[in-house]
Design a protein around this motif. Sequence first.
Motif, PDB file in Angstrom:
ATOM      1  N   ALA A  35       0.682  -1.207   0.044  1.00 11.56           N
ATOM      2  CA  ALA A  35      -0.084  -0.056  -0.006  1.00 11.56           C
ATOM      3  C   ALA A  35       0.707   1.398  -0.026  1.00 11.56           C
ATOM      4  N   GLN A  87      -8.496   6.116 -10.504  1.00 17.36           N
ATOM      5  CA  GLN A  87      -9.450   6.482  -9.495  1.00 17.36           C
ATOM      6  C   GLN A  87     -10.791   6.620 -10.265  1.00 17.36           C
ATOM      7  N   GLU A 174      -6.969   4.107  -5.460  1.00 18.86           N
ATOM      8  CA  GLU A 174      -8.226   4.406  -4.548  1.00 18.86           C
ATOM      9  C   GLU A 174      -9.382   3.590  -4.904  1.00 18.86           C
ATOM     10  N   LEU A 176     -11.677   2.149  -3.306  1.00 21.02           N
ATOM     11  CA  LEU A 176     -12.534   2.180  -2.345  1.00 21.02           C
ATOM     12  C   LEU A 176     -13.406   3.540  -2.450  1.00 21.02           C
ATOM     13  N   THR A 188     -12.647  -4.472  -0.333  1.00 21.66           N
ATOM     14  CA  THR A 188     -11.501  -5.121   0.469  1.00 21.66           C
ATOM     15  C   THR A 188     -11.101  -6.715   0.503  1.00 21.66           C
ATOM     16  N   LEU A 202      -1.302  -0.739  -4.042  1.00 23.02           N
ATOM     17  CA  LEU A 202      -2.674  -0.009  -3.588  1.00 23.02           C
ATOM     18  C   LEU A 202      -2.520   1.269  -2.973  1.00 23.02           C
ATOM     19  N   GLU A 204      -4.548   4.153  -0.991  1.00 21.28           N
ATOM     20  CA  GLU A 204      -5.950   3.942  -0.697  1.00 21.28           C
ATOM     21  C   GLU A 204      -5.864   5.071   0.402  1.00 21.28           C
ATOM     22  N   HIS A 205      -6.902   5.688   0.711  1.00 20.83           N
ATOM     23  CA  HIS A 205      -7.027   6.610   1.903  1.00 20.83           C
ATOM     24  C   HIS A 205      -8.039   5.599   2.915  1.00 20.83           C
ATOM     25  N   ASP A 206      -8.299   4.834   2.706  1.00 18.25           N
ATOM     26  CA  ASP A 206      -9.254   3.898   3.890  1.00 18.25           C
ATOM     27  C   ASP A 206      -8.102   3.354   4.723  1.00 18.25           C
TER      28      ASP A 206
END
Length: 249
Positions: A35, A87, A174, A176, A188, A202, A204-206
Amino acid sequence: MSEPILRAERLGKNFGGLAAVRDVSLDLAPNQIHAVIGPNGAGKTTLINLLSGDLVPTTGRVFFRGTEIEGHALDSIARLGIARAYQRTNIFAGFSIFENCRLAAQARRQPGIRLFRPALGYREVNDAAERALALAGIETRADERASDLSHGEQRQLELAMALATEPQVLLLDEPLAGMGLEEASRITTLIARLGADHAILLVEHDMDAVFNIAATVTVMVDGAVLASGTPAVIRTDAAVQAAYLGEAV
């Protein structure tokens, strides 16, 4: 440890006087999820664009299985076995789910495609599309129109389209974004399952998703790498907490 399947060495990308990526080195191991996190404007998407061939680096090198690939055409990089998802969802909304995957599989085999041969006559292409739909968990909806899918399901379809090219590396930007909890959880879980057989980068902001499924986490700030390590190491890194995470997560 196995050799990295994809390696970035001191990558840099300038847009005029702006250094969007600065001296970034990164190793992506086979069958692992790596990530890349960081605040908006950190250079994460630019990094993926450099690895996928969407952008040519200003400085540095990219290697796929030991072969230097930066500056190669986007389609030739894709045919090596590197697929990416953007995105914004990028599907053919008016086509069926199966047709979306078949087109993706066909693109990987383009030199062998004849103009006037019926598309359904290419058994190898159709098999690849069917396998991809099964991997993504949407094989039962193959005949539905892509436009009828929810946002999360369209993301699922986009992953299936990437899988239809039979990649070794997946670059996910991103995936998610914009999802509710249920859809995000489903995607996920899918990404975690794909990580058993693919190298996945990956963005990702989650953070819950990142720390649950990533084997390695790299933190970027202002175009450069601030820290890289296991999720446990990144969680407790004081510099990372100050720059991005806040208190330990």
